[in-house]
Design an enzyme around this catalytic site. Structure first.
Site, PDB file in Angstrom:
ATOM      1  N   SER A 119       0.823  -1.209   0.000  1.00 45.33           N
ATOM      2  CA  SER A 119       0.000   0.000   0.000  1.00 45.33           C
ATOM      3  C   SER A 119       0.854   1.254   0.000  1.00 45.33           C
ATOM      4  O   SER A 119       0.401   2.310  -0.451  1.00 45.33           O
ATOM      5  CB  SER A 119      -0.875   0.025   1.258  1.00 45.33           C
ATOM      6  OG  SER A 119      -1.661  -1.119   1.340  1.00 45.33           O
ATOM      7  N   GLU A 152      -3.893   0.207  -8.838  1.00 46.19           N
ATOM      8  CA  GLU A 152      -2.818   1.164  -9.099  1.00 46.19           C
ATOM      9  C   GLU A 152      -1.601   0.366  -9.597  1.00 46.19           C
ATOM     10  O   GLU A 152      -1.140  -0.553  -8.912  1.00 46.19           O
ATOM     11  CB  GLU A 152      -2.463   1.935  -7.816  1.00 46.19           C
ATOM     12  CG  GLU A 152      -3.525   2.953  -7.419  1.00 46.19           C
ATOM     13  CD  GLU A 152      -3.209   3.698  -6.119  1.00 46.19           C
ATOM     14  OE1 GLU A 152      -3.567   4.873  -6.012  1.00 46.19           O
ATOM     15  OE2 GLU A 152      -2.598   3.103  -5.201  1.00 46.19           O
ATOM     16  N   ASN A 190      -4.089   5.984  -1.151  1.00 46.15           N
ATOM     17  CA  ASN A 190      -3.779   5.997   0.280  1.00 46.15           C
ATOM     18  C   ASN A 190      -3.138   7.308   0.729  1.00 46.15           C
ATOM     19  O   ASN A 190      -3.289   7.705   1.885  1.00 46.15           O
ATOM     20  CB  ASN A 190      -2.914   4.796   0.662  1.00 46.15           C
ATOM     21  CG  ASN A 190      -3.742   3.521   0.670  1.00 46.15           C
ATOM     22  OD1 ASN A 190      -4.956   3.566   0.869  1.00 46.15           O
ATOM     23  ND2 ASN A 190      -3.112   2.390   0.420  1.00 46.15           N
TER      24      ASN A 190
END
Ligand SMILES: NC(=O)c1ccc[n+]([C@@H]2O[C@H](COP(=O)([O-])OP(=O)(O)OC[C@H]3O[C@@H](n4cnc5c(N)ncnc54)[C@H](O)[C@@H]3O)[C@@H](O)[C@H]2O)c1
Length: 285
Positions: A119, A152, A190
Site C-alpha cells: 500500500s 494502481e 492511500n
C-alpha cells in the site's frame, strides 16, 4: 509478455481476494501460504465466497467450479517457479517483503514478473534485492479485491515498459481499471485517504462526536459507502498503522503521524474485522 499462470504469496485479506479475482478471470493460480493448512483454508474461504456469488446469481455455478479448479494451494515457494507473474501480498513490512523478493528471484524463471501489492512501501527497494529490477512493479488492488474496480500500477524508476504493459494487461483481464502511479508512498489513493482516516481517530480522541456518529456523518454528509471507523476495521488496524508509519517516514507530514489511540489498539491486538474486534465488535455478526 502474456500472463497465464499467476502466483499469489500471502493468505490474508488481500492475498485471498486477489487469488479469487485472478481465478475467476481464467488465470491458473498458485496460492502460497506459509502453512499448507492456511493455504487450504484460503481455498475453502474462496469456495464459500464463490458459493455466495452463485446464490446471488452473480456467477454461474459451473464458472465458480472452474475457477476453484484453477487454484493450487501450496506451502512450497518452489511451486511458484513456473509462474509468469507473482504478486506478493504479505504483511506490510519492508524487511519481510525484501526477503521474499530475494527468494522469489532465486526460484522463479527468468521471464517471471515480480509484483507487490504494497500500500505504501517503496517498490524500488524490493526491486533492488533482485537481479531483475526492470521486471518488478507494484500491482495494488483494493479491498475487497473481487469487488473494487481500481488497480494502481506502480512504475518504479527501474520498471521497464514491457513489465508495466504486462501488469496493465493482467489487471485489465481481471476486469479492473488500472491507473499508473509513481513509486511514492501511498501512491494516489492511500496518500489521500489516510490523513482522513487518521483525523477521524483524532476527532474521536478529542470527543467531538461518537464513533458511530462520525461514521453516520461521513456517510450521510459525503455519500461515502461506509464511515472511517468501519473502513479502518475493514482494512485492518495493523495494516493501517503500517501505512501511516510509511507515509510519515516519507513525507514527515503531521497528518500522517498515527494518532496514539490507533497504535494502542494495535498493541492490544484489536485489529478490526480480522481479529473480531476493532472500533466495532464483530463477534456476533
Ligand atoms: N487490507 C487492505 O485493505 C489492503 C488493501 C490493499 C493492499 N494491502 C496490502 O496487502 C498486503 C497484505 O495485507 P492484508 O490486509 O492482506 O494483511 P493480512 O494481515 O490479512 O495478511 C498478511 C499475510 O502476511 C502473512 N505474513 C505475516 N508475516 C509474514 C512473514 N514474516 N513472512 C511471510 N508472510 C507473512 C500472514 O500470514 C498473512 O497471510 C500488505 O502489503 C498491505 O499493505 C492491504
Amino acid at each position: 509478455m502474456s500472463v497465464k499462470r499467476v502466483g499469489i504469496v500471502g493468505s490474508g485479506i488481500m492475498g485471498s481476494g486477489i487469488a479469487e479475482t485472478a481465478a475467476v478471470h481464467g488465470f491458473e493460480v498458485v496460492l502460497r501460504s506459509r502453512s499448507q493448512s492456511s493455504a487450504d483454508g484460503m481455498v475453502a474461504g474462496m469456495e464459500k465466497s464463490l458459493n455466495r456469488q452463485v446464490e446471488k446469481e452473480k456467477i454461474a455455478a459451473a464458472d465458480a467450479e472452474a475457477a476453484l479448479a484453477r487454484v493450487t494451494p501450496t506451502s512450497d515457494l518452489g511451486e511458484l517457479a513456473g509462474c509468469d507473474l507473482v504478486v506478493e501480498s504479505v504483511v506490510e513490512d519492508l524487511g519481510v517483503k525484501q526477503h521474499l523478493f530475494n527468494e522469489l528471484d532465486r526460484i522463479c524463471g527468468e521471464h517471471t514478473i515480480l509484483a507487490t501489492n504494497t500500500s505504501t512501501l517503496p517498490v524500488v527497494e524490493m526491486a533492488m534485492v533482485t537481479g531483475r529490477p526492470t521486471q518488478v512493479c507494484g500491482i495494488h488492488f483494493f479491498n475487497p479485491a473481487p469487488v473494487m474496480s481500481l488497480v494502481e500500477l506502480v512504475r518504479t524508476i527501474t520498471t521497464s515498459d514491457d513489465t508495466l504493459e504486462s501488469a496493465r494487461a493482467f489487471a485489465a483481464a481481471c476486469g479492473k481499471e488500472p491507473v499508473e502511479v509513481k513509486d511514492q508512498a501511498g501512491f494516489v489513493v492511500n496518500a489521500l485517504l489516510f490523513p482522513y482516516l487518521n483525523n477521524a481517530v483524532r476527532l474521536l480522541e478529542q470527543g467531538v462526536a461518537s464513533m458511530e456518529d462520525i461514521d453516520t456523518a461521513m456517510k450521510g454528509g459525503c455519500g461515502f459507502p461506509m464511515g472511517p471507523f468501519a473502513l479502518l476495521d475493514l482494512v485492518g488496524l495493523d495494516t493501517s498503522l503500517a501505512i501511516l508509519d510509511a507515509l510519515y517516514a516519507e513525507y514527515r507530514d503531521p497528518n500522517y503521524a498515527a494518532v496514539p489511540l490507533l497504535r494502542r489498539m494495535v498493541a492490544a491486538e484489536q485489529l478490526g474485522r480480522k481479529s473480531g474486534t476493532g472500533f466495532y465488535d464483530y463477534h456476533k455478526k
